[in-house]
Design a protein around this motif. Sequence first.
Motif, short mmCIF file in Angstrom:
data_model
loop_
_atom_site.label_atom_id
_atom_site.label_comp_id
_atom_site.label_asym_id
_atom_site.label_seq_id
_atom_site.Cartn_x
_atom_site.Cartn_y
_atom_site.Cartn_z
N LEU A 10 -21.22 -22.11 -17.47
CA LEU A 10 -22.44 -22.78 -17.03
C LEU A 10 -22.74 -23.86 -18.06
CD1 LEU A 10 -25.00 -23.18 -15.35
CD2 LEU A 10 -26.08 -21.38 -16.73
N MET A 11 -22.71 -25.10 -17.63
CA MET A 11 -23.03 -26.22 -18.50
C MET A 11 -24.39 -26.77 -18.09
SD MET A 11 -19.35 -28.21 -18.73
CE MET A 11 -20.02 -29.57 -19.66
N ILE A 12 -25.29 -26.86 -19.04
CA ILE A 12 -26.60 -27.47 -18.82
C ILE A 12 -26.61 -28.71 -19.68
CG2 ILE A 12 -29.07 -27.20 -19.13
CD1 ILE A 12 -28.68 -24.20 -18.62
N HIS A 13 -26.85 -29.84 -19.04
CA HIS A 13 -26.67 -31.10 -19.74
C HIS A 13 -27.75 -32.09 -19.37
CE1 HIS A 13 -24.44 -34.25 -21.77
NE2 HIS A 13 -23.55 -33.35 -22.12
N SER A 14 -28.13 -32.92 -20.33
CA SER A 14 -29.12 -33.96 -20.09
C SER A 14 -28.43 -35.30 -19.91
CB SER A 14 -30.08 -34.05 -21.28
OG SER A 14 -30.86 -35.21 -21.19
N TYR A 23 -20.72 -38.78 -19.64
CA TYR A 23 -19.38 -39.11 -19.16
C TYR A 23 -18.35 -38.07 -19.62
CZ TYR A 23 -14.87 -41.50 -18.96
OH TYR A 23 -13.56 -41.81 -18.72
N TYR A 24 -18.43 -37.69 -20.88
CA TYR A 24 -17.48 -36.72 -21.43
C TYR A 24 -17.77 -35.31 -20.95
CZ TYR A 24 -15.81 -40.55 -24.21
OH TYR A 24 -15.28 -41.76 -24.60
N ALA A 25 -19.04 -35.00 -20.75
CA ALA A 25 -19.39 -33.69 -20.20
C ALA A 25 -18.80 -33.54 -18.80
CB ALA A 25 -20.90 -33.51 -20.17
N ASP A 26 -18.90 -34.60 -18.01
CA ASP A 26 -18.31 -34.59 -16.67
C ASP A 26 -16.79 -34.40 -16.73
OD1 ASP A 26 -19.97 -34.66 -14.45
OD2 ASP A 26 -20.25 -36.83 -14.54
N LYS A 27 -16.14 -35.12 -17.63
CA LYS A 27 -14.69 -35.01 -17.78
C LYS A 27 -14.28 -33.59 -18.19
CE LYS A 27 -12.07 -38.36 -19.29
NZ LYS A 27 -11.29 -38.82 -18.18
N MET A 28 -15.02 -33.02 -19.11
CA MET A 28 -14.73 -31.66 -19.57
C MET A 28 -14.93 -30.67 -18.42
SD MET A 28 -16.15 -29.59 -22.87
CE MET A 28 -17.84 -29.51 -22.33
N PHE A 29 -16.03 -30.82 -17.70
CA PHE A 29 -16.31 -29.93 -16.57
C PHE A 29 -15.20 -30.02 -15.53
CE2 PHE A 29 -18.21 -29.10 -12.41
CZ PHE A 29 -18.69 -27.82 -12.61
N LYS A 35 -13.15 -20.85 -11.62
CA LYS A 35 -13.63 -20.81 -10.24
C LYS A 35 -15.13 -20.54 -10.20
CE LYS A 35 -9.25 -19.49 -8.16
NZ LYS A 35 -8.76 -20.81 -8.11
N THR A 36 -15.72 -20.22 -11.35
CA THR A 36 -17.15 -19.92 -11.40
C THR A 36 -17.90 -20.93 -12.28
OG1 THR A 36 -16.82 -18.35 -13.20
CG2 THR A 36 -16.83 -17.47 -10.95
N LYS A 37 -17.35 -22.10 -12.41
CA LYS A 37 -18.00 -23.11 -13.25
C LYS A 37 -19.16 -23.76 -12.49
CE LYS A 37 -14.87 -26.89 -12.05
NZ LYS A 37 -13.90 -27.84 -12.55
N ARG A 38 -20.14 -24.17 -13.25
CA ARG A 38 -21.29 -24.87 -12.67
C ARG A 38 -21.86 -25.80 -13.73
NH1 ARG A 38 -26.88 -22.03 -10.63
NH2 ARG A 38 -28.08 -23.94 -10.43
#
Length: 72
Positions: A10-14, A23-29, A35-38
């Motif tokens: 679970l990534m919570i990001h501003s 941009y990098y958070a998106d790339k990492m995600f 299969k349970t990432k959000r």
Amino acid sequence: LIKKYKGHLLMIHSKMDVFSLPYYADKMFESCPSKTKRIEWFDVGAHSHVRINNTKRYDKVITSYVENVIGK
């Protein structure tokens, strides 16, 4: 390592984060095969100040993830 991680994520990001750029958070995600990432985006909040700006939503995101993904 994220490219091999298959556990819960679970990534919570501003969108305002200047230390961990969105941009990098998106790339990492996207590179994570879990299969349970959000990922949940918040409009306001510096790197470690997301919760203080929207406590109710922040807590709801975590509770929902735990109940609906991990709790199954």
